[in-house]
Design a protein around this motif. Structure first.
Motif, PDB file in Angstrom:
ATOM      1  N   ALA A 251      51.868  42.655  26.331  1.00 29.02           N
ATOM      2  CA  ALA A 251      53.149  43.348  26.299  1.00 29.02           C
ATOM      3  C   ALA A 251      53.205  44.501  27.285  1.00 29.02           C
ATOM      4  CB  ALA A 251      53.424  43.867  24.890  1.00 29.02           C
ATOM      5  N   ALA A 252      52.063  45.154  27.518  1.00 23.25           N
ATOM      6  CA  ALA A 252      52.113  46.363  28.336  1.00 23.25           C
ATOM      7  C   ALA A 252      50.745  46.687  28.918  1.00 23.25           C
ATOM      8  CB  ALA A 252      52.616  47.547  27.508  1.00 23.25           C
ATOM      9  N   ILE A 253      50.780  47.466  29.997  1.00 20.28           N
ATOM     10  CA  ILE A 253      49.571  47.991  30.639  1.00 20.28           C
ATOM     11  C   ILE A 253      49.758  49.492  30.818  1.00 20.28           C
ATOM     12  CG2 ILE A 253      48.122  48.001  32.717  1.00 20.28           C
ATOM     13  CD1 ILE A 253      49.135  45.121  33.247  1.00 20.28           C
ATOM     14  N   TYR A 254      48.771  50.275  30.413  1.00 19.76           N
ATOM     15  CA  TYR A 254      48.740  51.694  30.770  1.00 19.76           C
ATOM     16  C   TYR A 254      47.445  51.949  31.525  1.00 19.76           C
ATOM     17  CZ  TYR A 254      48.101  56.757  30.442  1.00 19.76           C
ATOM     18  OH  TYR A 254      47.864  58.078  30.737  1.00 19.76           O
ATOM     19  N   ASN A 255      47.593  52.455  32.758  1.00 16.78           N
ATOM     20  CA  ASN A 255      46.432  52.792  33.571  1.00 16.78           C
ATOM     21  C   ASN A 255      46.416  54.302  33.761  1.00 16.78           C
ATOM     22  OD1 ASN A 255      44.297  52.895  35.311  1.00 16.78           O
ATOM     23  ND2 ASN A 255      45.381  52.068  37.069  1.00 16.78           N
ATOM     24  N   SER A 256      45.389  54.970  33.249  1.00 14.18           N
ATOM     25  CA  SER A 256      45.316  56.428  33.337  1.00 14.18           C
ATOM     26  C   SER A 256      44.792  56.895  34.688  1.00 14.18           C
ATOM     27  CB  SER A 256      44.432  56.988  32.222  1.00 14.18           C
ATOM     28  OG  SER A 256      43.061  56.751  32.489  1.00 14.18           O
ATOM     29  N   GLY A 257      44.389  55.940  35.564  1.00 12.44           N
ATOM     30  CA  GLY A 257      43.861  56.294  36.879  1.00 12.44           C
ATOM     31  C   GLY A 257      44.572  55.548  37.980  1.00 12.44           C
ATOM     32  N   SER A 258      43.781  55.084  38.962  1.00 12.72           N
ATOM     33  CA  SER A 258      44.341  54.365  40.110  1.00 12.72           C
ATOM     34  C   SER A 258      43.914  52.897  40.069  1.00 12.72           C
ATOM     35  CB  SER A 258      43.885  55.044  41.416  1.00 12.72           C
ATOM     36  OG  SER A 258      44.387  56.358  41.495  1.00 12.72           O
ATOM     37  N   GLY A 259      44.032  52.203  41.199  1.00 16.91           N
ATOM     38  CA  GLY A 259      43.734  50.780  41.252  1.00 16.91           C
ATOM     39  C   GLY A 259      44.972  49.919  41.133  1.00 16.91           C
ATOM     40  N   SER A 260      46.125  50.472  41.510  1.00 16.56           N
ATOM     41  CA  SER A 260      47.394  49.765  41.320  1.00 16.56           C
ATOM     42  C   SER A 260      47.530  48.517  42.172  1.00 16.56           C
ATOM     43  CB  SER A 260      48.566  50.704  41.600  1.00 16.56           C
ATOM     44  OG  SER A 260      48.623  51.721  40.633  1.00 16.56           O
ATOM     45  N   ALA A 261      46.905  48.510  43.342  1.00 11.40           N
ATOM     46  CA  ALA A 261      46.996  47.306  44.178  1.00 11.40           C
ATOM     47  C   ALA A 261      46.395  46.114  43.450  1.00 11.40           C
ATOM     48  CB  ALA A 261      46.275  47.537  45.508  1.00 11.40           C
ATOM     49  N   GLY A 262      45.299  46.326  42.744  1.00  4.97           N
ATOM     50  CA  GLY A 262      44.683  45.244  41.987  1.00  4.97           C
ATOM     51  C   GLY A 262      45.540  44.790  40.830  1.00  4.97           C
ATOM     52  N   ILE A 263      46.140  45.720  40.114  1.00  5.19           N
ATOM     53  CA  ILE A 263      47.011  45.362  38.997  1.00  5.19           C
ATOM     54  C   ILE A 263      48.220  44.581  39.500  1.00  5.19           C
ATOM     55  CG2 ILE A 263      48.494  46.273  37.162  1.00  5.19           C
ATOM     56  CD1 ILE A 263      46.576  48.666  36.967  1.00  5.19           C
ATOM     57  N   GLY A 264      48.835  45.093  40.577  1.00  5.13           N
ATOM     58  CA  GLY A 264      50.000  44.399  41.130  1.00  5.13           C
ATOM     59  C   GLY A 264      49.676  42.991  41.571  1.00  5.13           C
ATOM     60  N   LYS A 265      48.524  42.803  42.209  1.00  2.00           N
ATOM     61  CA  LYS A 265      48.135  41.467  42.670  1.00  2.00           C
ATOM     62  C   LYS A 265      47.963  40.512  41.502  1.00  2.00           C
ATOM     63  CE  LYS A 265      44.626  39.057  45.417  1.00  2.00           C
ATOM     64  NZ  LYS A 265      43.385  39.190  46.227  1.00  2.00           N
ATOM     65  N   ALA A 266      47.316  40.989  40.428  1.00  2.00           N
ATOM     66  CA  ALA A 266      47.105  40.124  39.263  1.00  2.00           C
ATOM     67  C   ALA A 266      48.424  39.766  38.586  1.00  2.00           C
ATOM     68  CB  ALA A 266      46.166  40.815  38.279  1.00  2.00           C
TER      69      ALA A 266
END
Length: 340
Positions: A251-266
């Motif tokens: 339902a949701a993802i919360y990332n308290s740091g960085s690494g957004s390129a990896g999340i977006g790709k997945a």
């Protein structure tokens, strides 16, 4: 004669409050010899506290030197912090020198060495650090020597002599959970919680605040994590893929740091679009918001953090009469309020 005796009594009071000799007070106030910066600050602080009616000298001979010990990171947050410190150093070049060094997150001993063995005498220390006993001990030693210490972005537990400058990270995590709970059904699916590393007090607080509110607002949601991905794109991508393969809908993802390129790709590899909340206003995140992959960004105002840190050290050194006049603000960014 009476005036002379009264003046000597006042100087004796300054010496007593500062914990130094009367001759040291004389050398500082009349600039008659070499006195360490730490003792100069003690004398001048005591003189101000006692309301000594005279023009006080500068706490430090020459330029102030502040050490800035930053983690070696290419994330948007630390790039913005570095750029902000560079601007401050240029603006204040007639008064101070910022001595910037970076340490490797995989090698905390490097940070300990930087703390304990400065290249030159320092009048202030700004540091981003893991929340480890050895680091707290090393910083406490600096505080005991009279060096003002600022903890930037991430505080430390149990170091009351230091000054933390940054947003309230527990509130940031609570804010993320509160907003997330408005997007998803309180009993539908799972939430993936990604963090950098729980060695940072900031991420400990964000995670704790997030979980507290989610338990209150959406107790039916199943939380996977926190998964420490160390701001690495490959690790964050794998964490998302693993969560998506878990069966129950994500339902949701919360990332308290960085690494957004990896999340977006997945996320682009599959049709579902979970709610995704992360940190830092950046060009990358602006693009992801416009594309609809990213739902919301919490920004911690790094430019203001740098300015407030320097203002605090100037105040601690007697170069400003009032404490820092700026304070970092937690900001919420969505697609609707992006700059054109």
């Amino acid at each position: 004669m009476l005036d002379s005796i009264a003046r000597k009594n006042r100087l004796n009071h300054v010496a007593e409050l500062a914990g130094v000799s009367l001759s040291t007070v004389d050398r500082v106030l009349n600039e008659r010899g070499s006195v360490s910066d730490a003792k100069r600050r003690k004398v001048l602080n005591a003189a101000r506290a006692l309301g000594l009616k005279r023009l006080l000298p500068s706490p430090v001979h020459g330029l102030l030197r502040f050490d800035v010990l930053m983690v070696d990171s290419t994330t948007d947050h630390y790039r913005r912090v570095a750029a902000a410190f560079a601007r401050q150093a240029q603006l204040l070049r007639a008064r101070l020198v910022l001595q910037r060094q970076t340490w490797d997150e995989r090698n905390p001993q490097q940070l300990l060495d930087f703390i304990a063995t400065p290249k030159t005498a320092r009048q202030g220390l700004i540091v981003v650090a893991h929340d480890l006993p050895a680091i707290r001990t090393a910083l406490q030693a600096q505080i005991d020597q009279g060096v003002p210490v600022v903890l930037l972005t991430s505080g430390l537990s149990g170091l009351p002599g230091a000054t933390y400058i940054g947003i309230d990270n527990r509130v940031a995590g609570r804010t993320a959970a509160r907003l997330l709970s408005q997007w998803v059904l309180p009993s539908a699916g799972r939430v993936l919680l990604i963090t950098n590393s729980l060695l940072y007090h900031a991420h400990q607080e964000r995670v704790e605040g997030f979980l507290q509110v989610l338990r209150e607002r959406a107790p039916g949601l199943v939380v996977t994590g926190p998964v420490a991905c160390h701001d690495d794109d490959l690790q964050t991508a794998q964490a998302v893929r693993d969560a998506l393969a878990g069966g129950q809908p994500l339902a949701a993802i919360y990332n308290s740091g960085s690494g957004s390129a990896g999340i977006g790709k997945a996320l682009l590899e599959q049709p579902a679009r979970p709610v995704w909340i992360t940190h830092e206003a950046s060009e990358q995140h602006a693009g992801l918001l416009r594309e609809g992959l990213l739902s919301l960004v919490l920004d911690q105002d790094p430019e203001c953090q740098a300015e407030a840190a320097i203002q605090h050290l100037l105040y601690a050194n007697g170069d400003l009469e009032t404490p820092a006049q700026v304070s970092p603000q937690l900001r919420i960014v969505i697609d609707e309020n992006l700059p054109n």
